[in-house]
Design an enzyme around this catalytic site. Structure first.
Site, PDB file in Angstrom:
ATOM      1  N   TYR A 101      -1.810  -0.412  10.531  1.00 60.52           N
ATOM      2  CA  TYR A 101      -1.784  -0.758   9.105  1.00 60.52           C
ATOM      3  C   TYR A 101      -0.522  -0.211   8.446  1.00 60.52           C
ATOM      4  O   TYR A 101       0.129  -0.898   7.656  1.00 60.52           O
ATOM      5  CB  TYR A 101      -3.045  -0.200   8.436  1.00 60.52           C
ATOM      6  CG  TYR A 101      -3.213  -0.568   6.990  1.00 60.52           C
ATOM      7  CD1 TYR A 101      -3.575  -1.859   6.621  1.00 60.52           C
ATOM      8  CD2 TYR A 101      -3.050   0.381   5.991  1.00 60.52           C
ATOM      9  CE1 TYR A 101      -3.755  -2.194   5.283  1.00 60.52           C
ATOM     10  CE2 TYR A 101      -3.232   0.061   4.652  1.00 60.52           C
ATOM     11  CZ  TYR A 101      -3.578  -1.242   4.309  1.00 60.52           C
ATOM     12  OH  TYR A 101      -3.752  -1.567   2.989  1.00 60.52           O
TER      13      TYR A 101
ATOM     14  N   SER B 281       0.861  -1.175   0.000  1.00 61.77           N
ATOM     15  CA  SER B 281       0.000   0.000   0.000  1.00 61.77           C
ATOM     16  C   SER B 281       0.895   1.222   0.000  1.00 61.77           C
ATOM     17  O   SER B 281       2.070   1.147   0.395  1.00 61.77           O
ATOM     18  CB  SER B 281      -0.877  -0.002   1.263  1.00 61.77           C
ATOM     19  OG  SER B 281      -1.501   1.248   1.474  1.00 61.77           O
TER      20      SER B 281
END
Length: 258
Positions: free
Chosen positions: A153, A140
């Protein structure tokens, strides 16, 4: 590089689904790994309707080493050694850091980072045997920069990028490449969850919440799952033999890193 065996985790929806269908369209036999049978069956049917072949590996919990090893063994038993491994399973819950308790932290790290380790560890011998192996980790832009309210995350995806680079160096003298793709905000069910969180926290409408997420993309839009899948297709092709250890952003020009 076609008509080989590809295993994709998180293949039931979003980016994982797009990657699995794209690999099947290229001619790969695809093992569809995920926890839920129903969405995996739907992807399998879509692949079959286009003339492809796919195996459903439901109950594939990337946080459970025994389930991962069993799923990998089933996949190899059906389609032979894994030439392409795509680690796409993930979750992105949102919380301020002071409300990120140890249970939430551990779950996010376990799914997004340890899961990549467990699947790759279980499959690496098969990938080596397949020849010209390709490992692609879906990280990501959160693995390249920081975002508020997703500290766990961000930490996990930074770890995925680090693992990608380290393993690529270990395998550099082999014929196995290891890369990461780093999507920006992408139009998937995972993003829908982020929208719901924003609505609950701010009282904004769904449209306003989605608009706030597109602001990070200089193109002023969300990335599509197919755009991420196209990057994966290139990395798994014979045209990317010299590409390894890279973290490739698919983010519309977002400025990342320091």
């Amino acid at each position: 590089m076609t008509a080989r065996h590809a295993l994709v985790t998180g293949a039931g929806s979003g980016i994982g689904k797009a990657i699995a269908i794209a690999l099947a369209a290229r001619g790969h036999r695809v093992s569809l790994a995920g926890r839920r049978e129903t969405p995996l069956k739907a992807v399998q049917s879509e692949i079959a309707a286009a003339g492809g072949e796919a195996l459903v590996l439901d109950g594939f919990d990337v946080t459970d080493a025994s389930l991962v090893e069993g799923g990998v063994a089933r996949a190899v038993g059906r389609f032979g050694d894994i030439a392409v491994l795509v680690n796409c399973a993930g979750e992105a819950p949102s919380a301020p850091f002071d409300k990120t308790d140890p249970a939430l932290w551990s779950r996010v790290i376990s799914i997004n980072l340890t899961g990549v380790y467990l699947v790759t560890h279980a499959a690496i011998a098969s990938v080596r045997r397949a020849g010209s192996g390709r490992i692609v980790n879906v990280a990501s832009t959160a693995g390249l920069t920081g975002y508020p309210y997703v500290s766990a995350y961000c930490a996990a995806k930074h770890g995925v990028v680090g693992l990608t680079r380290a393993l690529a160096l270990e395998l550099a003298r082999s014929d196995v490449t290891v890369n990461a793709v780093c999507p920006g905000f992408t139009d998937t069910p995972l993003l829908d969850n982020a929208v719901e969180t924003i609505i609950g926290a701010t009282g904004r409408s769904a449209a306003e919440a989605r608009t706030s997420l597109t602001r990070a993309n200089p193109q002023g839009r969300l990335v599509t799952p197919q755009e991420v899948a196209d990057a994966v297709l290139w990395l798994t092709s014979e045209n990317a033999t010299a590409i390894t250890g890279q973290a490739i952003a698919v983010a519309g020009g977002e400025v990342l890193g320091g």
